[in-house]
Scaffold this motif. Sequence first.
Motif, short mmCIF file in Angstrom:
data_model
loop_
_atom_site.label_atom_id
_atom_site.label_comp_id
_atom_site.label_asym_id
_atom_site.label_seq_id
_atom_site.Cartn_x
_atom_site.Cartn_y
_atom_site.Cartn_z
N LEU A 136 0.83 -1.20 0.00
CA LEU A 136 0.00 0.00 0.00
C LEU A 136 0.86 1.26 0.00
O LEU A 136 0.53 2.26 -0.65
CB LEU A 136 -0.93 -0.01 1.22
N CYS A 137 1.99 1.21 0.70
CA CYS A 137 2.92 2.35 0.71
C CYS A 137 3.49 2.57 -0.69
O CYS A 137 3.61 3.72 -1.14
CB CYS A 137 4.04 2.08 1.72
N ASN A 138 3.83 1.50 -1.39
CA ASN A 138 4.30 1.61 -2.77
C ASN A 138 3.22 2.18 -3.67
O ASN A 138 3.50 3.00 -4.56
CB ASN A 138 4.75 0.24 -3.29
N LEU A 139 1.97 1.76 -3.45
CA LEU A 139 0.86 2.27 -4.25
C LEU A 139 0.66 3.76 -4.01
O LEU A 139 0.40 4.52 -4.95
CB LEU A 139 -0.42 1.50 -3.92
N SER A 140 0.77 4.20 -2.76
CA SER A 140 0.63 5.62 -2.44
C SER A 140 1.74 6.45 -3.09
O SER A 140 1.49 7.56 -3.58
CB SER A 140 0.65 5.84 -0.92
N LEU A 141 2.95 5.90 -3.10
CA LEU A 141 4.06 6.61 -3.75
C LEU A 141 3.80 6.74 -5.25
O LEU A 141 4.01 7.82 -5.84
CB LEU A 141 5.37 5.85 -3.51
N ALA A 142 3.33 5.67 -5.88
CA ALA A 142 3.01 5.73 -7.31
C ALA A 142 1.87 6.70 -7.57
O ALA A 142 1.90 7.46 -8.55
CB ALA A 142 2.64 4.33 -7.82
N ASP A 143 0.85 6.72 -6.69
CA ASP A 143 -0.25 7.66 -6.82
C ASP A 143 0.24 9.10 -6.76
O ASP A 143 -0.16 9.96 -7.56
CB ASP A 143 -1.27 7.44 -5.70
N LEU A 144 1.09 9.38 -5.79
CA LEU A 144 1.60 10.73 -5.59
C LEU A 144 2.39 11.20 -6.80
O LEU A 144 2.20 12.32 -7.29
CB LEU A 144 2.46 10.77 -4.33
N CYS A 145 3.28 10.36 -7.29
CA CYS A 145 4.09 10.72 -8.47
C CYS A 145 3.23 10.82 -9.72
O CYS A 145 3.45 11.71 -10.56
CB CYS A 145 5.20 9.69 -8.67
N PHE A 146 2.26 9.94 -9.84
CA PHE A 146 1.34 9.93 -10.98
C PHE A 146 0.60 11.26 -11.08
O PHE A 146 0.55 11.89 -12.15
CB PHE A 146 0.37 8.77 -10.79
N SER A 147 0.05 11.71 -9.96
CA SER A 147 -0.71 12.96 -9.94
C SER A 147 0.20 14.17 -10.12
O SER A 147 -0.14 15.11 -10.85
CB SER A 147 -1.48 13.07 -8.62
N THR A 148 1.37 14.16 -9.49
CA THR A 148 2.29 15.29 -9.57
C THR A 148 2.83 15.48 -10.98
O THR A 148 3.17 16.60 -11.39
CB THR A 148 3.46 15.09 -8.59
N ASN A 149 2.90 14.42 -11.75
CA ASN A 149 3.37 14.50 -13.12
C ASN A 149 2.39 15.24 -14.03
O ASN A 149 2.78 15.79 -15.06
CB ASN A 149 3.62 13.10 -13.67
N ILE A 150 1.11 15.27 -13.65
CA ILE A 150 0.07 15.81 -14.53
C ILE A 150 -0.57 17.10 -14.01
O ILE A 150 -0.67 18.10 -14.72
CB ILE A 150 -1.03 14.75 -14.75
N VAL A 151 -1.01 17.08 -12.74
CA VAL A 151 -1.88 18.15 -12.24
C VAL A 151 -1.19 19.51 -12.16
O VAL A 151 -1.79 20.52 -12.57
CB VAL A 151 -2.49 17.74 -10.89
#
Length: 317
Positions: free
Chosen positions: A63-78
Motif C-alpha cells: 500500500l505504501c508503494n501504491l501511495s508513492l506511485a499515486d503521488l508521483c502519478f498525480s504530480t506529473n500531470i496536475v
Amino acid sequence: MRQTNQTQVTEFLLLGLSDDQHTQQLLFFLFLGVYLVTVLGNLLLMFLIRVDSRLHTPMYFFLCNLSLADLCFSTNIVPQALVHLLSRKKVISFSRCAAQLLLFLIFGCTQCALLGVMSYDRYVALCNPLHYPSIVTWRVCVQLAAGAWSSGILVSVVDTTFTLRLPYRGSNNIAHFFCEAPALLILASTDTRTSELAIFLMGVVILLLPVSLILLSYGRIIVTVVRMRSAAGRLKAFSTCGSHLMVVILFYGLGIVTYMTPKSSKEQEKLVSVFYAVVTPMLNPLIYSLRNKDVKGALRKVVTRNLPCRLGIFHRP
C-alpha cells in the motif's frame, strides 16, 4: 505555432478541457483542491505506515508503494494542468511532452501491477493463513514490489517509443490537457496501426494479465469466505478486501476504457482521463484510510501523542 508539412513539430499546444475562461477558473480551483487532498492523503498514509509498527506488514508495504506511485502519478500531470488553466499560451515542448508521457505510463503501469500483487497477498492471507508468514516473506515482498516497478518501466518505455517514433509534421494541437498516447497518435503524419497494435499488446500485459490474477485470486477468496462458519469472520474478510476491490474497479475500469476499447469521442476520453489521472489518486488513500480500522487507529495514536505537546500540555515525570 504554425507547422509546415516538412517541419518536425518541436512543441505542442494543449487545448485543455474547455475554452471558456470562467470554466477554466472553476476547474483550476477544483483541480487544486483535489491535488492538495491527493498529496496530503498519500503523504499521511505513507507516514503512518512508516511510524506505526502495527502497519509493518506486507499488505501495508504494498500500500505504501501504491501511495508513492499515486503521488508521483498525480504530480506529473496536475501541476502543469493548473498552470495551463491560468495561461493563455498552453504550450509544452516536444521533450517535456515525451517526459510527461513516459512518467505517466511508468507510474500508471506500476499501479496496475501493484494492484495485482496486492490481490495475491490477500489471497494467501485469507486462503492459506497458516503458511502466509513463510510464503509472503519480506524478501518476497521486495521482489514483488521491484517486479511491479520494473514491469511498469518496461511497458512505459515500449509505449513511449512506439508513440514518439512516429513523425509529427502536421497539426500540433493536442485535444487533451496532458500528453497521453491516444491523443498524440491522432496527430502523427503517418499510419499508426503498428504503434496502436504495440500499445494494445502492452495493455494486455499490464492491464488484462493483472486483472486475470485479481479475478482468480478473488474467486478463490470468495469460495474460502463462503465456507467460513463464522459470520463475523466472513464480514471481516470481505471488509479487508473491500477497499482493494473498490480501487481495482475504479483504476482498471477507467484504464481499460481508454486503452483497450475502440476509440470514443474526444470529450469522453478527456472526461475518463480526468477521473483516472486526477480523481483516482485522491480516492485511493481516502478509501484505504476510511475503511481501515488499523490506519484510523494509527492516525488516532499519532494525534493523541502529539496534540498535547502542540497545545503546551506536558505530563509531569
